[in-house]
Scaffold this motif. Structure first.
Motif, short mmCIF file in Angstrom:
data_model
loop_
_atom_site.label_atom_id
_atom_site.label_comp_id
_atom_site.label_asym_id
_atom_site.label_seq_id
_atom_site.Cartn_x
_atom_site.Cartn_y
_atom_site.Cartn_z
N PRO A 127 0.71 -1.27 -0.04
CA PRO A 127 0.12 -0.07 -0.24
C PRO A 127 0.79 1.27 -0.23
CG PRO A 127 -0.77 -1.58 1.67
CD PRO A 127 0.41 -2.08 1.26
N HIS A 128 1.90 1.31 0.54
CA HIS A 128 2.86 2.37 0.73
C HIS A 128 3.47 2.54 -0.49
CE1 HIS A 128 1.89 2.69 4.77
NE2 HIS A 128 2.01 1.67 5.01
N LEU A 129 3.97 1.37 -1.29
CA LEU A 129 4.99 1.52 -2.49
C LEU A 129 4.01 1.99 -3.83
CD1 LEU A 129 6.62 -2.13 -2.00
CD2 LEU A 129 7.78 0.24 -2.16
N LYS A 130 2.79 1.79 -3.41
CA LYS A 130 1.97 2.47 -4.72
C LYS A 130 1.30 3.71 -4.11
CE LYS A 130 -2.01 -0.61 -4.59
NZ LYS A 130 -2.51 -1.82 -5.08
N ALA A 131 1.52 4.10 -3.13
CA ALA A 131 0.66 5.37 -2.56
C ALA A 131 0.90 6.86 -3.46
CB ALA A 131 0.98 5.59 -0.98
N ASP A 132 -0.23 7.50 -3.63
CA ASP A 132 -0.22 8.76 -4.08
C ASP A 132 0.19 8.53 -5.73
OD1 ASP A 132 -0.89 10.15 -1.72
OD2 ASP A 132 1.46 10.13 -1.19
N GLY A 133 0.01 7.31 -6.31
CA GLY A 133 0.21 7.18 -7.88
C GLY A 133 1.64 6.95 -8.07
N LYS A 134 2.52 6.94 -6.91
CA LYS A 134 4.01 6.58 -7.36
C LYS A 134 4.20 5.31 -7.96
CE LYS A 134 5.47 5.65 -2.60
NZ LYS A 134 6.18 6.27 -1.30
N SER A 135 5.45 4.90 -8.39
CA SER A 135 5.82 3.74 -8.61
C SER A 135 6.92 2.75 -7.66
CB SER A 135 6.27 3.69 -10.12
OG SER A 135 6.59 2.39 -10.65
N GLY A 136 6.55 1.87 -7.19
CA GLY A 136 7.55 1.21 -6.20
C GLY A 136 8.41 0.15 -7.13
N ALA A 170 3.11 -12.21 -7.54
CA ALA A 170 3.31 -10.82 -7.15
C ALA A 170 3.36 -9.72 -8.16
CB ALA A 170 3.91 -10.48 -5.73
N ALA A 171 4.47 -10.08 -9.06
CA ALA A 171 4.54 -8.84 -10.08
C ALA A 171 3.44 -9.08 -11.01
CB ALA A 171 5.65 -9.79 -10.82
N VAL A 172 2.77 -10.08 -11.14
CA VAL A 172 1.58 -9.88 -12.15
C VAL A 172 0.28 -9.25 -11.31
CG1 VAL A 172 -0.57 -11.41 -13.13
CG2 VAL A 172 2.10 -12.23 -13.18
N ASP A 173 0.10 -9.46 -10.15
CA ASP A 173 -0.87 -8.80 -9.19
C ASP A 173 -0.74 -7.26 -9.27
OD1 ASP A 173 -2.48 -10.90 -9.07
OD2 ASP A 173 -1.73 -11.50 -7.02
N PRO A 176 0.90 -2.14 -13.09
CA PRO A 176 2.19 -1.42 -13.41
C PRO A 176 2.75 -0.53 -12.28
CG PRO A 176 0.39 -0.39 -14.46
CD PRO A 176 -0.21 -1.53 -13.79
N GLU A 177 1.90 -0.39 -11.18
CA GLU A 177 2.22 0.61 -10.19
C GLU A 177 3.55 -0.10 -9.49
OE1 GLU A 177 -1.90 0.84 -10.76
OE2 GLU A 177 -0.85 -0.79 -10.29
N ILE A 178 3.83 -1.32 -9.37
CA ILE A 178 4.96 -1.85 -8.57
C ILE A 178 5.81 -3.08 -9.31
CG2 ILE A 178 5.67 -3.00 -6.37
CD1 ILE A 178 3.40 -2.09 -5.16
N ARG A 179 7.03 -2.82 -9.68
CA ARG A 179 7.72 -3.81 -10.17
C ARG A 179 8.37 -4.57 -9.11
NH1 ARG A 179 12.09 -2.68 -12.36
NH2 ARG A 179 12.16 -0.59 -11.40
N ILE A 180 8.29 -5.93 -9.60
CA ILE A 180 8.76 -6.92 -8.48
C ILE A 180 9.82 -7.77 -9.03
CG2 ILE A 180 8.26 -8.50 -6.75
CD1 ILE A 180 5.43 -7.27 -6.34
#
Length: 255
Positions: A127-136, A170-173, A176-180
């Motif tokens: 939730p924090h890695l993709k907060a405020d529209g950023k990319s984690g 997890a990368a699939v889920d 595009p907001e978070i790269r794993i």
């Protein structure tokens, strides 16, 4: 300009070996780094050295074997550093023994640290890695043991194999907001690598022979693994997710 300027990164298992090298490189590239580990003395010394270079870091002590500890660690990062952009789950233990020899306690602790803690960290951090529209970005430290069997490494190999499956799922889920992604090191000059010798029938000499089995004819130093992690953590790998980067001196290719 550093590759990670303005980013906040958490590195677990950061008081020695590969984790220490990752934390130091992330700080050198401009990130504010939260180092996690169980050895407060070592952790504070690394932070002191990073601060002495004009870089930013804090140490947060925690044993990551429980869901609560992982949740609290993420909460501490947010409280102390104001956010989270990069997560590096690196903490790991060997848990040596064959299926019939390894104790149930050792089996459970190995999976708790090597596998379950990554699940708990992701659960708390996403939730924090993709907060405020950023990319984690998440980069998990795995091992070539995900694909190769080693004598008396039942819990370790099982945990790393399952970890790779978790990373890909997890990368699939969360794209595009978070790269794993995941880095699978081969033989690397760390305490864990040296401790693994006791699992073999010839512990006194087995590690001396390893370089000759590798196409590169040497083992890695932790900094070489850290550079692979940096690539996946930074925007240099902006179109890479669900990938496993093998950094093993050709060990996997040689069979």
């Amino acid at each position: 300009m550093g590759k990670l300027n303005g980013k906040v990164a958490l590195v677990t298992g950061a008081t020695k070996g590969i984790g220490k090298a990752i934390a130091e490189l992330m700080a050198a590239e401009g990130a504010t780094v939260a180092l996690n580990g169980r050895d407060a003395v070592a952790g504070e010394m690394i932070v002191k050295n990073i601060l002495g270079q004009g870089q930013k870091a804090v140490f947060l002590k925690a044993d990551l074997s429980s869901p609560e500890a992982n949740h609290n660690l993420i909460a501490s990062v947010i409280e102390n550093l104001g956010g989270l952009d990069i997560l590096i789950p690196n903490a790991g233990v060997l848990g040596l023994g064959s299926v019939t020899d390894v104790s149930i306690e050792t089996w459970r602790r190995t999976l708790d640290i090597n596998l379950n803690s990554v699940f708990y960290l992701l659960r708390a951090a996403i939730p924090h890695l993709k907060a405020d529209g950023k990319s984690g970005s998440v980069v998990v430290t795995g091992s070539i043991a995900a694909h190769k069997g080693f004598p008396n490494h039942a819990a370790y190999c099982a945990s790393k194999g399952a970890l790779e499956a978790l990373v890909k799922q997890a990368a699939v889920d969360y794209a595009p907001e978070i790269r794993i992604n995941m880095v699978n090191p081969g033989p690397t000059d760390t305490e864990l690598y040296k401790n693994s010798a006791v699992a073999f029938s010839n512990p006194e000499t087995v590690l001396d022979k390893v370089p000759d089995t590798l196409p590169m004819k040497r083992i890695a130093n932790p900094g070489e693994i850290a550079k692979a992690v940096l690539f996946l953590a930074s925007d240099d790998s902006s179109w890479t997710t669900g990938s496993v980067l093998t950094v093993d001196g050709g060990a996997s290719a040689a069979g």
